[in-house]
Structure formats: C-alpha cells, structure tokens
Design a protein around this motif. Sequence first.
Motif, PDB file in Angstrom:
ATOM      1  N   LYS A 526       0.846  -1.191   0.000  1.00 12.08           N
ATOM      2  CA  LYS A 526       0.000   0.000   0.000  1.00 12.08           C
ATOM      3  C   LYS A 526       0.883   1.243   0.000  1.00 12.08           C
ATOM      4  O   LYS A 526       2.018   1.235   0.469  1.00 12.08           O
ATOM      5  N   THR A 527       0.308   2.316  -0.525  1.00 11.94           N
ATOM      6  CA  THR A 527       1.043   3.573  -0.538  1.00 11.94           C
ATOM      7  C   THR A 527       1.073   4.157   0.866  1.00 11.94           C
ATOM      8  O   THR A 527       0.372   3.688   1.779  1.00 11.94           O
ATOM      9  N   LEU A 528       1.868   5.192   1.021  1.00 10.91           N
ATOM     10  CA  LEU A 528       1.987   5.846   2.322  1.00 10.91           C
ATOM     11  C   LEU A 528       0.638   6.386   2.776  1.00 10.91           C
ATOM     12  O   LEU A 528       0.234   6.186   3.927  1.00 10.91           O
ATOM     13  N   ASN A 529      -0.081   7.061   1.879  1.00  9.90           N
ATOM     14  CA  ASN A 529      -1.370   7.634   2.260  1.00  9.90           C
ATOM     15  C   ASN A 529      -2.395   6.550   2.571  1.00  9.90           C
ATOM     16  O   ASN A 529      -3.166   6.667   3.532  1.00  9.90           O
ATOM     17  N   GLU A 530      -2.413   5.472   1.765  1.00 10.12           N
ATOM     18  CA  GLU A 530      -3.344   4.373   2.046  1.00 10.12           C
ATOM     19  C   GLU A 530      -3.070   3.774   3.421  1.00 10.12           C
ATOM     20  O   GLU A 530      -4.001   3.461   4.177  1.00 10.12           O
ATOM     21  N   SER A 531      -1.805   3.615   3.753  1.00  9.68           N
ATOM     22  CA  SER A 531      -1.434   3.020   5.040  1.00  9.68           C
ATOM     23  C   SER A 531      -1.834   3.923   6.200  1.00  9.68           C
ATOM     24  O   SER A 531      -2.359   3.452   7.215  1.00  9.68           O
ATOM     25  N   VAL A 532      -1.581   5.233   6.058  1.00  9.34           N
ATOM     26  CA  VAL A 532      -1.975   6.174   7.114  1.00  9.34           C
ATOM     27  C   VAL A 532      -3.493   6.209   7.242  1.00  9.34           C
ATOM     28  O   VAL A 532      -4.029   6.301   8.357  1.00  9.34           O
ATOM     29  N   ARG A 533      -4.194   6.113   6.117  1.00 11.34           N
ATOM     30  CA  ARG A 533      -5.668   6.114   6.169  1.00 11.34           C
ATOM     31  C   ARG A 533      -6.188   4.904   6.953  1.00 11.34           C
ATOM     32  O   ARG A 533      -7.099   5.033   7.775  1.00 11.34           O
ATOM     33  N   ILE A 534      -5.583   3.740   6.723  1.00 15.28           N
ATOM     34  CA  ILE A 534      -6.009   2.542   7.448  1.00 15.28           C
ATOM     35  C   ILE A 534      -5.709   2.695   8.939  1.00 15.28           C
ATOM     36  O   ILE A 534      -6.514   2.312   9.792  1.00 15.28           O
ATOM     37  N   LEU A 535      -4.548   3.267   9.265  1.00 12.17           N
ATOM     38  CA  LEU A 535      -4.252   3.537  10.676  1.00 12.17           C
ATOM     39  C   LEU A 535      -5.292   4.474  11.273  1.00 12.17           C
ATOM     40  O   LEU A 535      -5.712   4.295  12.427  1.00 12.17           O
ATOM     41  N   SER A 536      -5.733   5.471  10.503  1.00 16.79           N
ATOM     42  CA  SER A 536      -6.749   6.397  11.019  1.00 16.79           C
ATOM     43  C   SER A 536      -8.070   5.687  11.273  1.00 16.79           C
ATOM     44  O   SER A 536      -8.781   6.008  12.234  1.00 16.79           O
ATOM     45  N   LEU A 537      -8.410   4.715  10.417  1.00 17.24           N
ATOM     46  CA  LEU A 537      -9.625   3.928  10.649  1.00 17.24           C
ATOM     47  C   LEU A 537      -9.487   3.102  11.929  1.00 17.24           C
ATOM     48  O   LEU A 537     -10.464   2.938  12.682  1.00 17.24           O
ATOM     49  N   MET A 538      -8.305   2.579  12.173  1.00 16.67           N
ATOM     50  CA  MET A 538      -8.069   1.818  13.401  1.00 16.67           C
ATOM     51  C   MET A 538      -8.149   2.729  14.627  1.00 16.67           C
ATOM     52  O   MET A 538      -8.590   2.300  15.704  1.00 16.67           O
ATOM     53  N   VAL A 539      -7.739   3.972  14.466  1.00 22.62           N
ATOM     54  CA  VAL A 539      -7.888   4.941  15.552  1.00 22.62           C
ATOM     55  C   VAL A 539      -9.370   5.181  15.827  1.00 22.62           C
ATOM     56  O   VAL A 539      -9.810   5.187  16.988  1.00 22.62           O
ATOM     57  N   GLN A 540     -10.159   5.354  14.761  1.00 23.40           N
ATOM     58  CA  GLN A 540     -11.592   5.589  14.922  1.00 23.40           C
ATOM     59  C   GLN A 540     -12.294   4.389  15.547  1.00 23.40           C
ATOM     60  O   GLN A 540     -13.270   4.550  16.283  1.00 23.40           O
ATOM     61  N   ASP A 541     -11.783   3.191  15.247  1.00 20.04           N
ATOM     62  CA  ASP A 541     -12.374   1.966  15.819  1.00 20.04           C
ATOM     63  C   ASP A 541     -11.841   1.670  17.219  1.00 20.04           C
ATOM     64  O   ASP A 541     -12.164   0.635  17.799  1.00 20.04           O
ATOM     65  N   ASP A 542     -11.008   2.563  17.756  1.00 18.84           N
ATOM     66  CA  ASP A 542     -10.427   2.420  19.092  1.00 18.84           C
ATOM     67  C   ASP A 542      -9.536   1.185  19.191  1.00 18.84           C
ATOM     68  O   ASP A 542      -9.531   0.484  20.191  1.00 18.84           O
ATOM     69  N   HIS A 543      -8.764   0.968  18.116  1.00 21.52           N
ATOM     70  CA  HIS A 543      -7.839  -0.165  18.111  1.00 21.52           C
ATOM     71  C   HIS A 543      -6.404   0.255  18.435  1.00 21.52           C
ATOM     72  O   HIS A 543      -5.663  -0.511  19.040  1.00 21.52           O
ATOM     73  N   ILE A 544      -6.005   1.447  17.998  1.00 20.81           N
ATOM     74  CA  ILE A 544      -4.661   1.925  18.314  1.00 20.81           C
ATOM     75  C   ILE A 544      -4.759   3.268  19.024  1.00 20.81           C
ATOM     76  O   ILE A 544      -5.786   3.951  18.958  1.00 20.81           O
ATOM     77  N   ASP A 545      -3.697   3.636  19.697  1.00 22.03           N
ATOM     78  CA  ASP A 545      -3.650   4.816  20.560  1.00 22.03           C
ATOM     79  C   ASP A 545      -3.718   6.109  19.731  1.00 22.03           C
ATOM     80  O   ASP A 545      -2.824   6.369  18.922  1.00 22.03           O
TER      81      ASP A 545
END
Length: 595
Positions: A526-545
């Motif tokens: 995945k590209t850098l932006n795609e990867s950061v976007r997925i991390l942001s979704l994990m933040v919204q789902d309360d999975h990462i800090d």
Amino acid sequence: MPSSESRTVARDAAAVLSREQEREEHLSRLIQAGLAMAAERDHDVLVERILLEAKALGRADGGTLYLRDEAGTALRFAILRNDSLNLAMGGSAADPVTFPLLRMETPDGRPNYHNVCTAAALSGHTINIPDAYESEAFDFSGTRRFDAGTGYRSQSFLTIPLRNHTDEVIGVLQLINAMDEHGTVVPFSREIESLVEALAAQAAIALDNQTLMRAQRDLLDALIKIMAGAIDAKSPYTSGHCERVPAIAKLMAEAACSATDGPYAEFGLDEAEWYELHVAAYLHDCGKVTTPEYVMDKATKLEIIHNRIHEVRVRFEVLRRDAEIAYWRTVAEGADEAEARATRDAEIARLDDDFTFVATCNIGGEFMSPEHMARVRCIGDRPWVRHFDRTAGLSWQERHRQAECPPPPPPAVEPLLSNRPDHRVDGYDFGEIYNLCISRGTIAEEERQKINDHIVVTQRMLDQMPFPRHLARVPEIAGNHHEKMDGTGYPRGLRGEDMSPLARMMAIADVFEALTASDRPYKKPKTLNESVRILSLMVQDDHIDPDLFELFLSGGVHTAYAEMFLQPEQVDGVDVDAYLRIAREARARRRGHAP
C-alpha cells in the motif's frame, strides 16, 4: 620558652599526625574512587576517572592508560593526560590518541621487554623508575624524542599492570613525574606505589566488569538479531519484517521523547530503557519460529508447499482431452460432424470458463460471495476418470492417512475438486473446495489461528527467559503488540490502559510495517497515504492509541520511515492535518468528551 627537645617532639608529633591524616585522605579517596569506578558504565568516562584518580594519588604531572587489544598482541593508548603540556587525548577529550600501538613482540617474534609498558604487561610486575634518563634497563629513545620536540623532561616513571579476576593483564597504567609539595619532580615513593597499585587493582576489576557486560550485551544483541534474521529468512515473503518494525518503534519513541506538549510531554527513556525497547522490538515475533512455512508463505488458497492449482489444471486438461477424443469418436461412428464439433466447442468453452473461475478464486481477494462458493462446489462435483494408482509413490505418512479411506482402484471416477479425509493433516484442512471457498484472502481459519498463535508462543518464550532487571519489561513490550485499545485484541484482550506506551508503539509499528511491506506474496504494497488512512480507521475503531497516532504524524515518523524503506512509487501525499483531526476526535471520545 619551650626547650629545643620539646620543640623537636612537637614537630615530630605534628609530622606523624600529618602523615596519618594524609593516609586517611588517601584511603578515603581510594575507597571513593573504587565505588565511583564500579558504578561507571561509560567506557570513556571510566578510563578517564582511572587515570585522573591515579594522577591525584601519585601527585603525577602526567599519565597514560593502555589497554590490551582483542588479539592480545599489543597495547593501545586509551587515554593520555599531561598537566604541564596541557595535553589531553582520549577519554572524554575531543582529540583521540594518535600514537601507534605498543607491540608485545619484537619484529623477530621475541617478547618485547625493551619497552617499559610491554615489559610490565608481560611480567605482570610493577616497574618504578626514578629517572628514565639514567635507566639502562629499557629503551626510552621514544620518550627522549618526545621530550626533545616538546621541551618536556620525562623523568620518574611508575608503570603498573592491570590484572583482571583471572589474573590476566588487560592493560597498563603509567604515571610520569611525581611532584613534591614544592612542584619539584621526584621519584614515586614506595607508599605512593602501593596506593596506586591498590587503585590499579580496583580499576582492573571495573574495566573487566565493563568488558564482560559489554560482551554479554554484544552476545545478546547477536542472539536476538540471529533470531530475528532466522524468522525473516524462514520466509522470503516476510524478510525484513523483524528489521523494519524496530526502526518504526524507535522513530516513534524518539518522537515521544521530543514532545514538548500533550500526553507525552514528560515522556523520556534512559539508556537502559532504550536498550529494553531495542531488545523487545527485535524479539516481538520470535514465536514465528514455530509457524509452518506453508502457512507463512501461503500466497494462494491451494498452496501448501507448492501451488496445487497445477494439479487442478491437469484435471481440466484431461477433461478437455476427453472432449477432443469424444468428438473424434462420434465423428468416426458416423455422427453429424458439425453437431459433434459444436458439442465439443461448447464443452471446451465451459471448461475454459470454469478453470478461469477456479484459478481466479485461488488468488484470493477481499471477499468471496456465497454464489461464487456455490459455483466452486458445483464445478467440483463434475466427474473425471483417474487411470493411475493414487497410492503409488507416496510417503508412509500419506499412505497412513489414506488407509482410513482408501481410494478405489483405477480406473476410478472422482470429483474434479474434492475435500478428502486424507486432506486433513495435523489440525489443518487442505481440502481443495474448502480452501477455494475461503471468504477473504488466502488463509483458512485454522491457518489464521496458527499464525495468530505466534504471539502466544512469543509470550511463552519470553516469559521463560531470565531477563535481568533492566530488561524486565521486554515480554510486556514485545508480547502485547496484537492487543487493541478497546480490549478486542489477542491473546489477552488487554485495554489501552493495561499496556505500556512502548507496547502501544509496537502495535502501531507492527501494523504500519505490514501495510507498507512490498515483499508480501498475498497483497500489493500500500502507498503511504493508504497506510496512514487505514491507521486512522483503526484509531476511529479504538484499536490503536490516538495520542501515539498523532505523534506518528506530527513527529514525521511516517515520512522518515518512507525515506528509509518504501519504494518511490509508494510515497504519495498525506493530508496530515485531516488525520490529526481524526486523532484528536478519537482522543476526545476516549476521554468521554464530545469531539
């Protein structure tokens, strides 16, 4: 007036008292120096402390500390100090020592007793020389050349070997020009010699302990890197994972240490804690040594050791050949050739379409619909005729598995795709239809569980290791990187507050590396932006800090990592401000505030 005799007695008493006070001061200084040397962890600071304490005890104008090289064939200058010449090399000084090594052997291979330092190292005895210019026992030509070039006069020498706990000489301490209270150069007294020898004994122990600690650390570093390298080498598709995750974790820790406001404004790591993170990061996936390669490397649904789509394709080839044979047989028997050709072409087109569908299913994807699964089963039910013995050429394990449900002798009609009893091996189901119907990706549920179990094995392995106190948190940091902030992670179901900041950093590092990795067979990087976007979704789902995700972006961790490891085509624009808003909103929700 007091008599001459009484004045003499008084002077003698004062002199005795003065000497006793001096001895007490020397003893106190010796004790304090020993304690300080034992506590020192910085090598350069330690060698400097040893030399400065020796100079002070010996009232020496100059001094040098030599350490034996790893091969044991030479003495190297570790530090040099001379007060009169204002000379400082080595130790904490900016200037390194540039003098050549002192060889323990002469060019013809004999022990070098000509040099006073190598002689002390070889003999293991202290050498006390009142005046080097009057000494004929050793070669002081180099000293004289030094003096001639500097205008200095190197006169009295005290050269003491440093012995470790195994009585091996690990270095030499040399003091030059003892000074009396008037600043006059004098020989080193026997009392001073004894004091400096006592200091040298403590110094040797401190140096040896530091060497042993450094060797133990080097050994541990080598072991953990060998372990990480073995895991990466086990699979060509995860090579580099155990190298790249530590890089991300350390970048995140640096960002946290640099924070001046927010939740991590007071965060910091000392040298021991940095090393703890280093060890934990490299060992975070050590349990993968137990994960089978055919699971780790499973690039397609039918892959075990090899991709079984080739076997399936051969069956389709057989059916296509059967269609050709049937066509020519019917024509030879007098059937209408055009009708027979149309029947053959329809059958071949169906086979081509069915195989293309099966091959596409084998690749895997985001989702496989129930309709597609039903079609796989329908295709699998199609019969074909096997003309060779399916038990021939098998290992004894394969024959044992087939013994429970032996195949019929050839010729035998079998389904084109099957889930046979002998496909079930050690808790895995290698059935063709079962695997082709995997709903997402290429990994079956029991295989995914085996992969996930690597973290349980990691925790078990790390819990069994007798980490010293300064590495006591390694199991927690390394073993919790699959936990989630909301408690839905595995295997312990910990919540964010149950994990240390470093463990939460590891969780982000592990996910981000996996998203951006370009060496996975089952997905495109995945590209850098795609990867950061997925991390942001994990933040919204309360999975990462969310706090660490904010630091990940504001600290430039994503761009620093991209420069080190990502392919140029992966590096695209990232709307940092938009993702920072997501992080802040998620943080507000976690704290019970309206965003």
